[in-house]
Design an enzyme around this catalytic site. Structure first.
Site, PDB file in Angstrom:
ATOM      1  N   CYS A 284     -72.344 -41.211 -29.496  1.00 48.81           N
ATOM      2  CA  CYS A 284     -73.080 -40.782 -28.385  1.00 48.81           C
ATOM      3  C   CYS A 284     -74.387 -41.682 -28.719  1.00 48.81           C
ATOM      4  O   CYS A 284     -75.311 -42.265 -27.785  1.00 48.81           O
ATOM      5  CB  CYS A 284     -73.279 -39.493 -27.896  1.00 48.81           C
ATOM      6  SG  CYS A 284     -71.791 -38.791 -27.466  1.00 48.81           S
TER       7      CYS A 284
ATOM      8  N   ASP B  16     -78.129 -47.499  -1.857  1.00 46.68           N
ATOM      9  CA  ASP B  16     -79.443 -47.140  -1.917  1.00 46.68           C
ATOM     10  C   ASP B  16     -79.791 -46.922  -3.456  1.00 46.68           C
ATOM     11  O   ASP B  16     -80.761 -47.233  -3.922  1.00 46.68           O
ATOM     12  CB  ASP B  16     -79.938 -45.840  -1.303  1.00 46.68           C
ATOM     13  CG  ASP B  16     -81.371 -45.576  -1.374  1.00 46.68           C
ATOM     14  OD1 ASP B  16     -82.181 -46.383  -0.855  1.00 46.68           O
ATOM     15  OD2 ASP B  16     -81.515 -44.634  -1.871  1.00 46.68           O
TER      16      ASP B  16
ATOM     17  N   CYS C 207     -77.924 -34.828 -26.811  1.00 47.18           N
ATOM     18  CA  CYS C 207     -77.732 -33.168 -26.913  1.00 47.18           C
ATOM     19  C   CYS C 207     -78.425 -32.737 -28.261  1.00 47.18           C
ATOM     20  O   CYS C 207     -77.888 -33.127 -29.258  1.00 47.18           O
ATOM     21  CB  CYS C 207     -76.409 -32.603 -26.815  1.00 47.18           C
ATOM     22  SG  CYS C 207     -75.650 -33.130 -25.175  1.00 47.18           S
TER      23      CYS C 207
ATOM     24  N   HIS D  79     -79.931 -36.956  -5.239  1.00 46.90           N
ATOM     25  CA  HIS D  79     -80.185 -38.067  -4.332  1.00 46.90           C
ATOM     26  C   HIS D  79     -80.438 -37.613  -2.818  1.00 46.90           C
ATOM     27  O   HIS D  79     -79.289 -37.039  -2.441  1.00 46.90           O
ATOM     28  CB  HIS D  79     -79.264 -39.277  -4.395  1.00 46.90           C
ATOM     29  CG  HIS D  79     -79.776 -40.441  -3.895  1.00 46.90           C
ATOM     30  ND1 HIS D  79     -79.246 -40.728  -2.586  1.00 46.90           N
ATOM     31  CD2 HIS D  79     -80.528 -41.566  -4.096  1.00 46.90           C
ATOM     32  CE1 HIS D  79     -79.734 -41.726  -2.126  1.00 46.90           C
ATOM     33  NE2 HIS D  79     -80.593 -42.547  -3.093  1.00 46.90           N
TER      34      HIS D  79
ATOM     35  N   CYS E 287     -71.288 -35.026 -20.884  1.00 49.54           N
ATOM     36  CA  CYS E 287     -70.832 -35.871 -22.059  1.00 49.54           C
ATOM     37  C   CYS E 287     -69.414 -36.303 -22.098  1.00 49.54           C
ATOM     38  O   CYS E 287     -68.922 -37.133 -22.533  1.00 49.54           O
ATOM     39  CB  CYS E 287     -71.172 -35.154 -23.391  1.00 49.54           C
ATOM     40  SG  CYS E 287     -72.940 -34.729 -23.753  1.00 49.54           S
TER      41      CYS E 287
ATOM     42  N   SER F 227     -52.376 -39.959  -6.954  1.00 51.67           N
ATOM     43  CA  SER F 227     -54.041 -39.679  -6.468  1.00 51.67           C
ATOM     44  C   SER F 227     -54.396 -40.936  -5.614  1.00 51.67           C
ATOM     45  O   SER F 227     -54.239 -42.050  -6.031  1.00 51.67           O
ATOM     46  CB  SER F 227     -54.693 -39.706  -8.024  1.00 51.67           C
ATOM     47  OG  SER F 227     -56.014 -39.739  -7.798  1.00 51.67           O
TER      48      SER F 227
ATOM     49  N   ARG G  87     -46.030 -32.142 -20.923  1.00 55.18           N
ATOM     50  CA  ARG G  87     -46.640 -31.969 -19.914  1.00 55.18           C
ATOM     51  C   ARG G  87     -46.392 -32.610 -18.650  1.00 55.18           C
ATOM     52  O   ARG G  87     -46.413 -32.079 -17.468  1.00 55.18           O
ATOM     53  CB  ARG G  87     -48.088 -32.098 -19.942  1.00 55.18           C
ATOM     54  CG  ARG G  87     -48.661 -30.901 -20.988  1.00 55.18           C
ATOM     55  CD  ARG G  87     -48.667 -29.584 -20.592  1.00 55.18           C
ATOM     56  NE  ARG G  87     -49.194 -29.319 -19.223  1.00 55.18           N
ATOM     57  CZ  ARG G  87     -48.991 -28.239 -18.707  1.00 55.18           C
ATOM     58  NH1 ARG G  87     -48.137 -27.340 -19.181  1.00 55.18           N
ATOM     59  NH2 ARG G  87     -49.754 -27.950 -17.527  1.00 55.18           N
TER      60      ARG G  87
ATOM     61  N   TYR H 225     -48.554 -33.730  -8.405  1.00 54.52           N
ATOM     62  CA  TYR H 225     -48.784 -35.079  -7.685  1.00 54.52           C
ATOM     63  C   TYR H 225     -47.726 -34.964  -6.389  1.00 54.52           C
ATOM     64  O   TYR H 225     -48.110 -35.692  -5.381  1.00 54.52           O
ATOM     65  CB  TYR H 225     -48.722 -36.208  -8.553  1.00 54.52           C
ATOM     66  CG  TYR H 225     -50.072 -36.328  -9.269  1.00 54.52           C
ATOM     67  CD1 TYR H 225     -51.153 -36.617  -8.417  1.00 54.52           C
ATOM     68  CD2 TYR H 225     -50.204 -35.980 -10.688  1.00 54.52           C
ATOM     69  CE1 TYR H 225     -52.328 -36.998  -9.168  1.00 54.52           C
ATOM     70  CE2 TYR H 225     -51.698 -36.071 -11.108  1.00 54.52           C
ATOM     71  CZ  TYR H 225     -52.719 -36.549 -10.526  1.00 54.52           C
ATOM     72  OH  TYR H 225     -53.721 -36.823 -10.992  1.00 54.52           O
TER      73      TYR H 225
ATOM     74  N   CYS I 137     -75.567 -32.351 -30.690  1.00 51.67           N
ATOM     75  CA  CYS I 137     -74.434 -33.167 -30.540  1.00 51.67           C
ATOM     76  C   CYS I 137     -73.579 -33.429 -31.914  1.00 51.67           C
ATOM     77  O   CYS I 137     -74.280 -33.304 -32.925  1.00 51.67           O
ATOM     78  CB  CYS I 137     -75.144 -34.557 -30.151  1.00 51.67           C
ATOM     79  SG  CYS I 137     -73.816 -35.889 -29.962  1.00 51.67           S
TER      80      CYS I 137
END
Length: 422
Positions: free
Chosen positions: A410, A382, A402, A229, A195, A129, A114, A122, A405
């Site tokens: 996890c 904050d 989950c 927020h 996740c 990036s 790939r 890019y 799951c």
């Protein structure tokens, strides 16, 4: 073989636009100025050219020994074309995203295959990036404010922990341990929890300590989601209003706002991943803040392969709107706070340039990412300050697995964070 694998779909959730075939090869036709250069594209490109290659996020000014460390978690992105293959290889080796037979051998093969196409993407956005640069700038602004807001927990120091490029999460933890911190806050840079993003980063923290066989010397807690927020919502609203003003005045009220977030395979959604609901909550709060001035939709980008993903897809939504005469569109990356490949290539080139020409769109623009907005650094400060004051280890949501799951790590990660003693 790759596109037919259901397991691969989970990896593609994280890889997103990186793993897609480009819509164009080589140079595209010249586009009208509004298609080629939105305010977002100009700002991101200019900043990247001047700063991306010289910024060293972990190097901060000499100061007193830090007391509180904030680990800024993200996937990361290759800064140079030479880093692309390693980035992809680490991604395909991440068992939180996929499990494959002979994964240690298959991942390098996929990454190598790939790499040339992803390097071309890019190259089109400047050679790498800018996410590391932006995270550094945001961290600098955040800790400066935190030292003023919370002198009792100062000095504060930010650390960058990426999953797939340096500085890796594990490298950041080692630096934090060497610095002798009293407290460490794992701060996801994804406002909405999934996740496959925040979950994977938190799992990396648990795995680090499990593999070294030592308990942390610092007290850990986490800011694992922050989709509504108030200052985050204000930032998004401000950037939308700014970009709306660039549309012709007579067309402004007709503009359709498309909030675009990275899609997710339905197999992951159906296990109970909270990501879709949390993205929707952000969109609702932003439109509420704006007073619902324009029609809008939440759409999903970067689908790969034949398995079902969250929809409608961003490109299909653009096509459908244009076919129905709605040819003035504002794209808003609602799940990304900093520019990277999915904003600079997928939204700015694939959709705002190439697809816009195909569809006969009149105006397609993109709202600028939050990047270096001082208000966004204030939002981050904050969030950390409020988290410290709350004396909580994590959100109540993190303690819930989950319902369906399938990843035992996890559960161990959640136990790691909920068992910490502040």
């Amino acid at each position: 073989m790759l596109s037919a694998s259901a397991n691969m779909a989970a990896a593609l959730r994280a890889a997103g636009a990186l793993l897609r075939e480009p819509l164009v090869h080589g140079s595209s036709r010249a586009c009208q100025p509004w298609r080629c250069q939105s305010g977002a594209a100009v700002a991101a490109t200019t900043e990247k050219v001047h700063h991306a290659k010289t910024t060293k996020p972990q190097a901060q000014p000499e100061r007193r020994k830090p007391k509180t460390g904030i680990l800024m978690l993200n996937m990361g992105g290759p800064e140079t074309l030479g880093e692309v293959q390693d980035f992809l290889q680490r991604l395909f080796l991440d068992r939180d995203l996929m499990t494959l037979p002979i994964q240690n051998k298959l991942a390098p093969f996929i990454a190598k295959r790939r790499t040339p196409k992803i390097q071309e993407q890019y190259r089109r956005i400047g050679g790498g990036s800018p996410i590391k640069m932006w995270t550094s700038k945001q961290g600098e602004g955040m800790v400066k404010l935190l030292d003023e807001l919370s002198p009792a927990t100062a000095p504060h120091k930010y650390y960058i922990g990426f999953r797939y490029v340096h500085p890796l999460t594990e490298e950041a933890i080692e630096e934090m341990e060497r610095d002798g911190l009293e407290r460490a806050i794992a701060f996801t840079q994804y406002p909405q929890y999934s996740c496959s993003t925040t979950g994977s980063s938190l799992n990396a923290i648990y795995r680090y300590y499990n593999e070294v066989g030592q308990k942390p010397t610092m007290k850990w807690s986490t800011i694992d989601r922050w989709p509504t927020h108030p200052l985050l919502i204000q930032c998004f609203a401000d950037h939308i209003l700014k970009e709306l003003n660039h549309f012709p005045e007579e067309k402004r009220s007709e503009v359709v706002i498309l909030f675009s977030a990275h899609s997710l395979p339905m197999s992951v959604v159906n296990r109970g991943d909270p990501y879709p609901q949390e993205v929707g909550a952000t969109v609702h709060k932003v439109m509420e803040k704006l007073g619902y001035p324009n029609p809008y939709r939440l759409v999903w980008q970067s689908k790969v392969g034949p398995v079902p993903w969250l929809g409608p897809q961003t490109d299909e939504a653009i096509k459908g709107l244009c076919e129905r005469g709605r040819k003035n569109i504002l794209l808003v990356p609602i799940a990304f706070t900093s520019d990277h490949i999915e904003t600079l290539y997928e939204l700015d080139i694939e959709y705002s340039q190439v697809l816009a020409q195909k569809c006969g769109a009149e105006n397609i623009r993109r709202a600028e990412s939050l990047n270096g907005n001082p208000l966004f650094s204030k939002a981050l400060a904050d969030l950390v300050h409020s988290h410290i004051q709350s004396n909580k280890l994590c959100s109540t949501q993190l303690s819930l697995n989950c319902p369906l799951c399938v990843n035992p790590v996890c559960r161990k990660t959640k136990s790691f964070f909920t068992s910490q003693q502040l």
